[in-house]
Design a protein around this motif. Structure first.
Motif, PDB file in Angstrom:
ATOM      1  N   HIS A 116       0.840  -1.195   0.000  1.00 24.25           N
ATOM      2  CA  HIS A 116       0.000   0.000   0.000  1.00 24.25           C
ATOM      3  C   HIS A 116       0.877   1.247   0.000  1.00 24.25           C
ATOM      4  CE1 HIS A 116      -2.126  -3.254   1.936  1.00 24.25           C
ATOM      5  NE2 HIS A 116      -1.337  -3.142   2.968  1.00 24.25           N
ATOM      6  N   CYS A 117       0.228   2.366  -0.297  1.00 24.93           N
ATOM      7  CA  CYS A 117       0.898   3.652  -0.153  1.00 24.93           C
ATOM      8  C   CYS A 117       0.395   4.264   1.155  1.00 24.93           C
ATOM      9  CB  CYS A 117       0.571   4.568  -1.328  1.00 24.93           C
ATOM     10  SG  CYS A 117       1.086   6.264  -0.992  1.00 24.93           S
ATOM     11  N   GLU A 118       1.265   4.370   2.134  1.00 25.44           N
ATOM     12  CA  GLU A 118       0.834   4.892   3.444  1.00 25.44           C
ATOM     13  C   GLU A 118       0.634   6.405   3.421  1.00 25.44           C
ATOM     14  OE1 GLU A 118       3.389   2.550   3.462  1.00 25.44           O
ATOM     15  OE2 GLU A 118       2.300   0.860   4.365  1.00 25.44           O
ATOM     16  N   SER A 119       0.972   7.048   2.287  1.00 27.72           N
ATOM     17  CA  SER A 119       0.690   8.485   2.185  1.00 27.72           C
ATOM     18  C   SER A 119      -0.711   8.729   1.642  1.00 27.72           C
ATOM     19  CB  SER A 119       1.677   9.164   1.238  1.00 27.72           C
ATOM     20  OG  SER A 119       2.964   9.161   1.771  1.00 27.72           O
ATOM     21  N   SER A 120      -1.305   7.721   1.054  1.00 29.37           N
ATOM     22  CA  SER A 120      -2.613   7.918   0.417  1.00 29.37           C
ATOM     23  C   SER A 120      -3.690   8.236   1.456  1.00 29.37           C
ATOM     24  CB  SER A 120      -2.975   6.645  -0.367  1.00 29.37           C
ATOM     25  OG  SER A 120      -4.366   6.537  -0.505  1.00 29.37           O
ATOM     26  N   ARG A 156       8.663  -0.073   0.777  1.00 24.95           N
ATOM     27  CA  ARG A 156       8.516   1.377   0.675  1.00 24.95           C
ATOM     28  C   ARG A 156       7.737   1.751  -0.575  1.00 24.95           C
ATOM     29  NH1 ARG A 156      14.113   0.206   1.420  1.00 24.95           N
ATOM     30  NH2 ARG A 156      14.501   0.387   3.625  1.00 24.95           N
ATOM     31  N   CYS A 157       7.062   2.882  -0.491  1.00 22.21           N
ATOM     32  CA  CYS A 157       6.369   3.413  -1.673  1.00 22.21           C
ATOM     33  C   CYS A 157       7.179   4.587  -2.224  1.00 22.21           C
ATOM     34  CB  CYS A 157       4.971   3.872  -1.270  1.00 22.21           C
ATOM     35  SG  CYS A 157       4.035   4.550  -2.655  1.00 22.21           S
ATOM     36  N   TYR A 158       7.142   4.760  -3.538  1.00 18.10           N
ATOM     37  CA  TYR A 158       7.927   5.812  -4.184  1.00 18.10           C
ATOM     38  C   TYR A 158       7.041   6.706  -5.047  1.00 18.10           C
ATOM     39  CZ  TYR A 158      12.087   3.180  -2.719  1.00 18.10           C
ATOM     40  OH  TYR A 158      13.050   2.544  -1.975  1.00 18.10           O
ATOM     41  N   CYS A 159       5.787   6.873  -4.657  1.00 15.14           N
ATOM     42  CA  CYS A 159       4.871   7.671  -5.484  1.00 15.14           C
ATOM     43  C   CYS A 159       5.097   9.168  -5.256  1.00 15.14           C
ATOM     44  CB  CYS A 159       3.425   7.296  -5.179  1.00 15.14           C
ATOM     45  SG  CYS A 159       2.827   7.990  -3.635  1.00 15.14           S
ATOM     46  N   GLU A 160       4.407   9.971  -6.027  1.00 17.93           N
ATOM     47  CA  GLU A 160       4.580  11.415  -5.937  1.00 17.93           C
ATOM     48  C   GLU A 160       4.118  11.948  -4.570  1.00 17.93           C
ATOM     49  OE1 GLU A 160       5.981  14.790  -6.270  1.00 17.93           O
ATOM     50  OE2 GLU A 160       6.639  13.255  -7.685  1.00 17.93           O
ATOM     51  N   LYS A 161       3.066  11.338  -4.013  1.00 17.50           N
ATOM     52  CA  LYS A 161       2.590  11.773  -2.678  1.00 17.50           C
ATOM     53  C   LYS A 161       3.644  11.486  -1.608  1.00 17.50           C
ATOM     54  CE  LYS A 161      -2.333  12.046  -2.303  1.00 17.50           C
ATOM     55  NZ  LYS A 161      -3.078  11.376  -3.369  1.00 17.50           N
ATOM     56  N   CYS A 162       4.251  10.307  -1.724  1.00 16.44           N
ATOM     57  CA  CYS A 162       5.312   9.961  -0.767  1.00 16.44           C
ATOM     58  C   CYS A 162       6.499  10.910  -0.947  1.00 16.44           C
ATOM     59  CB  CYS A 162       5.737   8.501  -0.920  1.00 16.44           C
ATOM     60  SG  CYS A 162       4.525   7.359  -0.221  1.00 16.44           S
ATOM     61  N   ALA A 163       6.807  11.233  -2.209  1.00 17.76           N
ATOM     62  CA  ALA A 163       7.913  12.163  -2.475  1.00 17.76           C
ATOM     63  C   ALA A 163       7.625  13.511  -1.818  1.00 17.76           C
ATOM     64  CB  ALA A 163       8.114  12.328  -3.979  1.00 17.76           C
TER      65      ALA A 163
HETATM   66 ZN    ZN Z   1       3.154   6.493  -1.909  1.00 17.71          ZN
END
Ligand code: ZN
Ligand code: GLA
Length: 676
Positions: A116-120, A156-163
């Motif tokens: 999952h993306c924990e920033s979502s 780890r997630c590397y999406c734009e939100k996480c960035a």
């Molecule tokens: Zn993410």
């Protein structure tokens, strides 16, 4: 019932009855078999989202109500899990942003778990909602003793939100971009940032060279996950603030700073899957036991309290290259090791083997055959009975006068740096090598982070403490000054918490270990690496030992030389040193050595500091000795018979045999022994 008031060890495991809801006779069998096996706890709901919310906003708790009630009626406690380890397809379909983006910046498709993306925000909202629904319904259920948050968080997630969150995290940490550039040494290769907005998370096809950035991303991702679990904790505590929460930790190097995670948990739990009987990479049973013990001593030391073994396999794991059955007696022996190291439970993944999907061949208490007449089931029953017999140990502490430092930031930074060798396994395995040598001296050991309180130990070992946090040097100095003995090795005190090398000037030169040269009486001038098929040698107390992989060239300034190199251009230079500082002693091992030397040296260190051994005897090959609250556990991890002297009596242990001895009872020392 309050968790701490339960007088028995917990015995049970992951129970996923929602896979058999259309087979009520199977569920009836389960209860009958659980009682037979002395099971008094089940962990429910770990991956049950689809069974409790099959469609968005449609809840089907009835089956869970029934199971919870039945467990209670049958005297079985429940640990209830939040279902955020995996999500139902409808959720990912409707909200694709909940899926994790890999390092290559490609968002994952639906499938698997723990991705999952924990920033979502929508992921957080959905998880909070289902957690609150569960808590609202079950927080006061009489069977419930603890919440189990999510499952084995990792990656780890590397999406734009996480960035974006990473940039905010950096801004908070460094304040200004100038300070970040300073710490990142970013003028190297022109990687200097003008603005936080220019910063990208690391990637194999992008930035992996600015080591401080990479390590910061690991730290950020760990903080993000801990923050996510805090959100889950808040959600379940809303309806019953006193009910404890835990989550299952599982791998010392899974990307989460467990020392920090433990701070937000009421109870620490650990999942343990040693590769018993696999001789791959020459790992012997002793080494497997040492590996498991290391993680237990780590889990227990976070809170200095008993932990819970949340998962283990009663027979054969399915995730390894070679999936070997647990040999007869190993199930009992490994359970006893867990208890000896301070666990208050022995729990399994899982109760009943799934009929389909990826883990259909992963060992469970009940096999596909459904029978209670199996070797595994009998083994489990036997452990259940034994746990009842030794229940006076439930809730008791394991005391250690010796600690070994294993630090999240240090390990992450060591993995990234380029020096000595590119073999990451070398860095991964060093702490365990020192731990092994300490165990061979028959003492209990706490595995702690460099942020822990040092003052309660007599001896601390710190293999490759490469990274010094702002107060690390001060803490070591104080510790030794006040009478502690500290063992440091090569490649220590080289960088600050941001992986930036400590450096000096002509007027004020700086040598490793940073700001501790007077404490250790040495200065490190150079570091040599040695190829796999080469070695140097040194002599210690008349015996020859090998120096491998890494040899530092050390200038002695006040220390006593315990050993000197025998070969190469640094022949005659110090390989091992000792210096008194204040009330304590500071030891420095300048080269990588094998376990034989380490156990010899640690034996002398422990004697020098009057650390009491659990049994006053030399290491007997493959025999592990631990102590919990006055009970001595003697465990033979060899298939062959071993003899060991305990309290003046020679004890014969057959292969994989163990014995538990009450230290205080001299007339009849044998408290309990295995039946084999
Ligand atoms: Zn993410
Ligand atoms: C982990 C998981 C379980 C299961 C086991 C298999 O510990 O938490 O769900 O996959 O591994 O060993």
């Amino acid at each position: 019932m309050k968790l701490e008031e339960i007088r028995q060890f917990l015995h049970g495991g992951d129970y996923n009855p929602d896979q058999w809801l259309d087979h009520p006779e199977v569920l009836e069998d389960d209860i009958r078999l659980m009682k037979q096996a002395g099971v008094n706890v089940v962990t429910l709901g770990v991956f049950s989202w689809t069974s409790i919310e099959p469609q968005e906003g449609v809840y089907t708790f009835e089956w869970l109500d029934k199971i919870m009630d039945e467990m209670y009626e049958n005297g079985i406690y429940v640990i209830l899990s939040t279902p955020s380890g995996a999500r139902p397809p409808w959720l990912a379909k409707k909200y694709p942003e909940v899926m994790r983006t890999s390092e290559n910046r490609v968002r994952m498709l639906y499938g698997g778990r723990e991705n999952h993306c924990e920033s979502s925000e929508i992921w957080r909202e959905k998880v909070r909602l289902i957690d609150e629904k569960l808590a609202e319904r079950y927080a006061h259920h009489p069977a419930l003793i603890m919440w189990h948050l999510s499952n084995e968080m990792y990656g780890r997630c590397y999406c734009e939100k996480c960035a974006e969150n990473f940039r905010k995290w950096l801004k908070k940490k460094y304040g200004t971009i100038e300070e970040l550039n300073k710490q990142y040494w970013s003028s190297f290769w022109s990687h200097k940032y003008m603005d936080f907005r220019e910063i990208e998370p690391p990637a194999q096809h992008g930035e992996m060279y600015q080591h401080a950035l990479v390590v910061d991303y690991y730290r950020f991702s760990s903080d993000l996950k801990i923050n996510f679990l805090e959100m889950e904790k808040e959600a379940v505590k809303k309806y019953h603030p006193d009910l404890p929460v835990t989550t299952n930790m599982f791998h010392v190097n899974c990307g989460i700073n467990y020392d920090h995670l433990a701070k937000i948990l009421d109870v620490v739990s650990w999942d343990s899957y040693p590769r018993w009987h696999c001789q791959k990479e020459k790992s012997t049973e002793w080494e497997n036991a040492v590996g498991a013990g290391f993680t237990f001593d780590y889990a227990r030391a976070f809170k200095g309290k008993p932990f819970y073994l949340m998962e283990s396999v009663p027979s054969v794991p399915s995730q390894f290259e070679v999936c070997k059955l647990k040999r007869p007696k190993m199930h009992m022996l490994s359970a006893m090791q867990t208890i000896a190291c301070g666990s208050d439970s022995v729990q399994y993944f899982q109760w009943r083997k799934s009929n389909g999907s990826v883990e259909k061949f992963h060992g469970a208490v009940i096999d596909h055959n459904g029978s209670g007449n199996t070797r595994v089931f009998r083994d489990v029953c036997e452990v259940g009975a034994k746990l009842k017999e030794i229940s006076c140990l439930k809730g008791t502490e394991v005391k250690a006068e010796v600690a070994l430092i294993y630090d999240f930031d240090n390990i992450q930074a060591l993995y990234e740096q380029r020096g000595i060798t590119r073999n990451k396994r070398f860095f991964e395995s060093r702490p365990q090598l020192h731990y092994d040598a300490l165990l061979k001296n028959y003492v209990n050991v706490d595995v702690i982070s460099s942020e822990a309180d040092f003052s309660k130990y007599k001896v601390i070992a710190a293999p490759m403490l490469y990274l010094f946090k702002p107060d690390t040097a001060r803490k070591i100095r104080e510790f030794v000054k006040n009478g502690g003995d500290f063992v440091m090795t090569y490649y220590s005190g080289l960088v600050n918490e941001n992986d930036l090398c400590f450096s000096g000037t002509l007027r004020n030169p700086v040598f490793a270990p940073y700001s501790l040269n007077d404490v250790f009486g040495i200065k490190v001038n150079e570091t040599d690496a040695i190829c796999d098929d080469e070695y140097n040698e040194f002599e210690y107390k008349g015996k020859n030992y090998k120096a491998l992989t890494c040899c530092e060239l050390v200038e002695v300034d006040g220390a006593e030389i315990l050993a000197e190199y025998k070969h190469d251009f640094y022949k005659g230079l110090c390989a091992v040193s000792k210096k008194q500082y204040g009330q304590g002693f500071a030891y420095y091992i300048a080269c990588n050595t094998e376990s034989d030397f380490l156990s010899e040296l640690y034996g002398d260190v422990l004697k020098n500091r009057n650390v009491s051994k659990i049994v006053d005897t030399e290491y007997v090959k493959d025999v592990m000795v631990r102590e919990r609250n006055g009970y001595i556990f003697v465990m033979n991890f060899s298939t062959e018979e071993r003899r060991i002297v305990v309290k003046g009596e020679t004890i014969l242990l057959n292969g994989y045999d163990y014995i538990v001895i009450n230290k205080m009872v001299s007339s009849h020392p044998i408290f309990s022994r295995s039946f084999f």
